[in-house]
Write a protein that holds these residues in place. Structure first.
Motif, short mmCIF file in Angstrom:
data_model
loop_
_atom_site.label_atom_id
_atom_site.label_comp_id
_atom_site.label_asym_id
_atom_site.label_seq_id
_atom_site.Cartn_x
_atom_site.Cartn_y
_atom_site.Cartn_z
N GLY A 67 -16.69 91.76 36.68
CA GLY A 67 -15.42 92.04 36.61
C GLY A 67 -15.00 93.40 37.57
N ASN A 68 -14.32 94.30 37.06
CA ASN A 68 -14.12 95.49 37.94
C ASN A 68 -15.14 96.64 37.59
OD1 ASN A 68 -13.27 96.24 35.28
ND2 ASN A 68 -11.31 97.01 36.14
N GLY A 69 -16.18 96.25 37.07
CA GLY A 69 -17.23 97.30 36.43
C GLY A 69 -18.52 96.94 37.22
N VAL A 70 -19.25 98.41 37.31
CA VAL A 70 -20.48 98.07 38.21
C VAL A 70 -21.59 99.03 37.15
CG1 VAL A 70 -21.68 98.99 40.27
CG2 VAL A 70 -19.44 98.12 40.61
N VAL A 71 -22.88 98.44 37.66
CA VAL A 71 -23.98 98.95 36.93
C VAL A 71 -24.87 99.25 38.17
CG1 VAL A 71 -25.37 96.82 36.29
CG2 VAL A 71 -25.77 99.09 35.28
N VAL A 96 -15.75 90.48 28.26
CA VAL A 96 -15.87 89.19 28.87
C VAL A 96 -14.63 88.39 28.23
CG1 VAL A 96 -18.22 89.33 29.10
CG2 VAL A 96 -17.42 88.27 27.07
N ALA A 97 -14.03 87.39 28.87
CA ALA A 97 -13.06 86.59 28.58
C ALA A 97 -13.53 85.67 27.52
CB ALA A 97 -12.25 85.73 29.63
N ASP A 98 -14.62 85.09 27.71
CA ASP A 98 -15.04 84.21 26.73
C ASP A 98 -16.51 84.36 26.30
OD1 ASP A 98 -15.95 81.77 25.46
OD2 ASP A 98 -15.37 80.28 26.99
N PRO A 99 -16.57 85.21 25.23
CA PRO A 99 -17.89 85.57 24.68
C PRO A 99 -18.86 84.49 24.04
CG PRO A 99 -16.25 86.13 23.03
CD PRO A 99 -15.73 85.82 24.34
N ASP A 100 -18.36 83.29 23.68
CA ASP A 100 -19.09 82.13 23.23
C ASP A 100 -19.84 81.58 24.49
OD1 ASP A 100 -18.09 81.23 20.22
OD2 ASP A 100 -16.35 82.19 21.42
N ALA A 101 -19.06 81.35 25.75
CA ALA A 101 -19.47 80.57 26.61
C ALA A 101 -20.53 81.72 27.33
CB ALA A 101 -18.60 80.28 27.65
N GLN A 124 -15.25 90.75 14.71
CA GLN A 124 -15.12 92.15 14.25
C GLN A 124 -13.72 92.54 13.64
OE1 GLN A 124 -17.84 93.84 14.17
NE2 GLN A 124 -19.25 92.59 15.62
N ASP A 125 -13.69 93.53 12.76
CA ASP A 125 -12.48 94.00 12.12
C ASP A 125 -11.57 94.41 12.99
OD1 ASP A 125 -13.69 93.09 9.60
OD2 ASP A 125 -14.08 95.20 9.30
N TYR A 126 -12.17 94.81 14.10
CA TYR A 126 -11.16 95.54 15.06
C TYR A 126 -10.33 94.41 16.27
CZ TYR A 126 -15.70 96.19 17.20
OH TYR A 126 -16.83 96.23 17.89
N GLY A 127 -10.66 93.06 16.00
CA GLY A 127 -10.24 92.34 17.04
C GLY A 127 -11.14 91.74 17.97
N SER A 128 -12.23 92.36 18.04
CA SER A 128 -13.24 91.69 19.10
C SER A 128 -14.11 90.61 18.82
CB SER A 128 -14.12 92.78 19.60
OG SER A 128 -15.05 92.66 20.75
N ARG A 129 -14.34 89.74 19.48
CA ARG A 129 -15.33 88.77 19.46
C ARG A 129 -16.49 89.07 20.26
NH1 ARG A 129 -16.86 84.51 16.66
NH2 ARG A 129 -17.87 82.72 17.89
N GLU A 130 -17.84 89.34 19.69
CA GLU A 130 -18.81 89.93 20.42
C GLU A 130 -20.30 89.75 20.14
OE1 GLU A 130 -17.05 93.86 20.34
OE2 GLU A 130 -18.54 94.51 18.86
N TYR A 131 -21.31 90.08 20.87
CA TYR A 131 -22.69 89.85 20.46
C TYR A 131 -23.31 90.73 21.33
CZ TYR A 131 -24.05 87.62 24.88
OH TYR A 131 -24.16 87.32 26.47
N THR A 132 -24.44 91.11 20.76
CA THR A 132 -25.38 92.15 21.62
C THR A 132 -26.65 91.49 21.79
OG1 THR A 132 -24.29 94.17 20.42
CG2 THR A 132 -26.50 94.49 21.41
N ALA A 133 -27.02 91.59 23.04
CA ALA A 133 -28.52 91.34 23.40
C ALA A 133 -29.54 92.46 24.09
CB ALA A 133 -28.09 90.40 24.48
N THR A 141 -14.72 90.51 23.80
CA THR A 141 -13.39 90.54 24.34
C THR A 141 -12.41 92.07 24.23
OG1 THR A 141 -12.44 89.82 21.93
CG2 THR A 141 -13.04 88.23 23.67
N TYR A 142 -13.10 92.95 23.12
CA TYR A 142 -12.49 94.33 23.31
C TYR A 142 -12.39 95.06 24.54
CZ TYR A 142 -11.67 99.15 21.87
OH TYR A 142 -11.07 100.42 21.80
N ALA A 143 -11.19 95.25 25.08
CA ALA A 143 -11.04 96.15 26.37
C ALA A 143 -10.43 97.41 26.14
CB ALA A 143 -10.24 95.16 27.12
N PRO A 144 -11.03 98.52 26.21
CA PRO A 144 -10.48 99.81 25.92
C PRO A 144 -9.52 99.98 26.91
CG PRO A 144 -12.74 99.99 25.82
CD PRO A 144 -12.39 98.62 26.48
N ALA A 145 -8.07 100.57 26.27
CA ALA A 145 -7.12 101.20 27.17
C ALA A 145 -7.38 102.33 27.90
CB ALA A 145 -5.71 101.28 26.38
N VAL A 146 -7.06 102.73 28.97
CA VAL A 146 -7.31 103.93 29.85
C VAL A 146 -5.92 104.43 29.89
CG1 VAL A 146 -8.11 104.87 32.02
CG2 VAL A 146 -9.22 103.10 30.94
N PRO A 147 -5.85 105.67 29.47
CA PRO A 147 -4.62 106.44 29.61
C PRO A 147 -3.96 106.68 30.78
CG PRO A 147 -6.07 107.75 28.33
CD PRO A 147 -6.85 106.29 28.57
#
Length: 138
Positions: free
Chosen positions: A54-58, A85-90, A109-118, A130-136
Motif C-alpha cells: 500500500g502506501n507503507g514501507v518496511v 488490508v482491504a480483504d483480510p480473509d483473502a 474485533q469489537d472496534y470494527g476491524s477484521r484481522e489476524y496475526t502471524a 481492516t483497521y485504518a488509524p486516522a492521521v490528524p
C-alpha cells in the motif's frame, strides 16, 4: 522524494533479520509485499532492503553486519507491525497457503476491524486487518 510528500510515508519500521533474504522471500510471497530496493555487500549480505505494501514501507537488513544501528538495537525484537488490508480473509488464505504460522486467528474485533496475526520466520508479529488509524491534519 522527501518525507511527508505524496507517496512517501513519514515513518516506517526498520527490522533486522538473521536471514534477511529468507525474510524478504516470506514477506513478498506470503504477505504480498513488493521489494522496491535491495542493497547487498559483495558477499551477499543484505545491507538494506525496502518492501512496500500500500502506501507503507518496511526497511530491513541483515543482523551481524556490525553497523552502529545494529549495535544500538542490541538484542532487540521481536516486534509487532500492523498492516491495513482491504480483504483480510483473502490475505489470510494466501499466508496460510505459504505455510505461515497464524498466532491469532482471523477475528472480527469489537472496534470494527477484521484481522489476524502471524509470526514471521524470526518471531516478529505481523497483524493484517481492516483497521485504518486516522492521521490528524496538521
Amino acid at each position: 522524494m522527501t518525507a511527508g510528500t505524496a507517496g512517501a510515508p513519514t515513518f516506517c519500521p526498520a527490522l533486522q533479520y538473521r536471514d534477511a533474504k529468507a525474510a524478504i522471500k516470506q514477506l513478498t510471497e506470503a504477505f504480498g509485499f513488493t521489494r522496491t530496493a535491495l542493497y547487498e555487500s559483495e558477499d551477499g549480505t543484505v545491507l538494506h532492503a525496502e518492501l512496500s505494501f500500500g502506501n507503507g514501507v518496511v526497511m530491513l537488513g541483515s543482523k551481524g553486519n556490525g553497523s552502529p544501528y545494529e549495535k544500538a538495537l542490541g538484542a532487540g525484537g521481536p516486534v509487532g507491525v500492523y498492516v491495513t488490508v482491504a480483504d483480510p480473509d483473502a490475505h489470510h488464505r494466501r499466508a496460510e497457503q505459504a505455510g505461515v504460522e497464524t498466532v491469532l486467528p482471523l477475528t472480527d474485533q469489537d472496534y470494527g476491524s477484521r484481522e489476524y496475526t502471524a509470526r514471521d520466520l524470526e518471531g516478529n508479529l505481523w497483524t493484517f486487518g481492516t483497521y485504518a488509524p486516522a492521521v490528524p491534519k496538521a
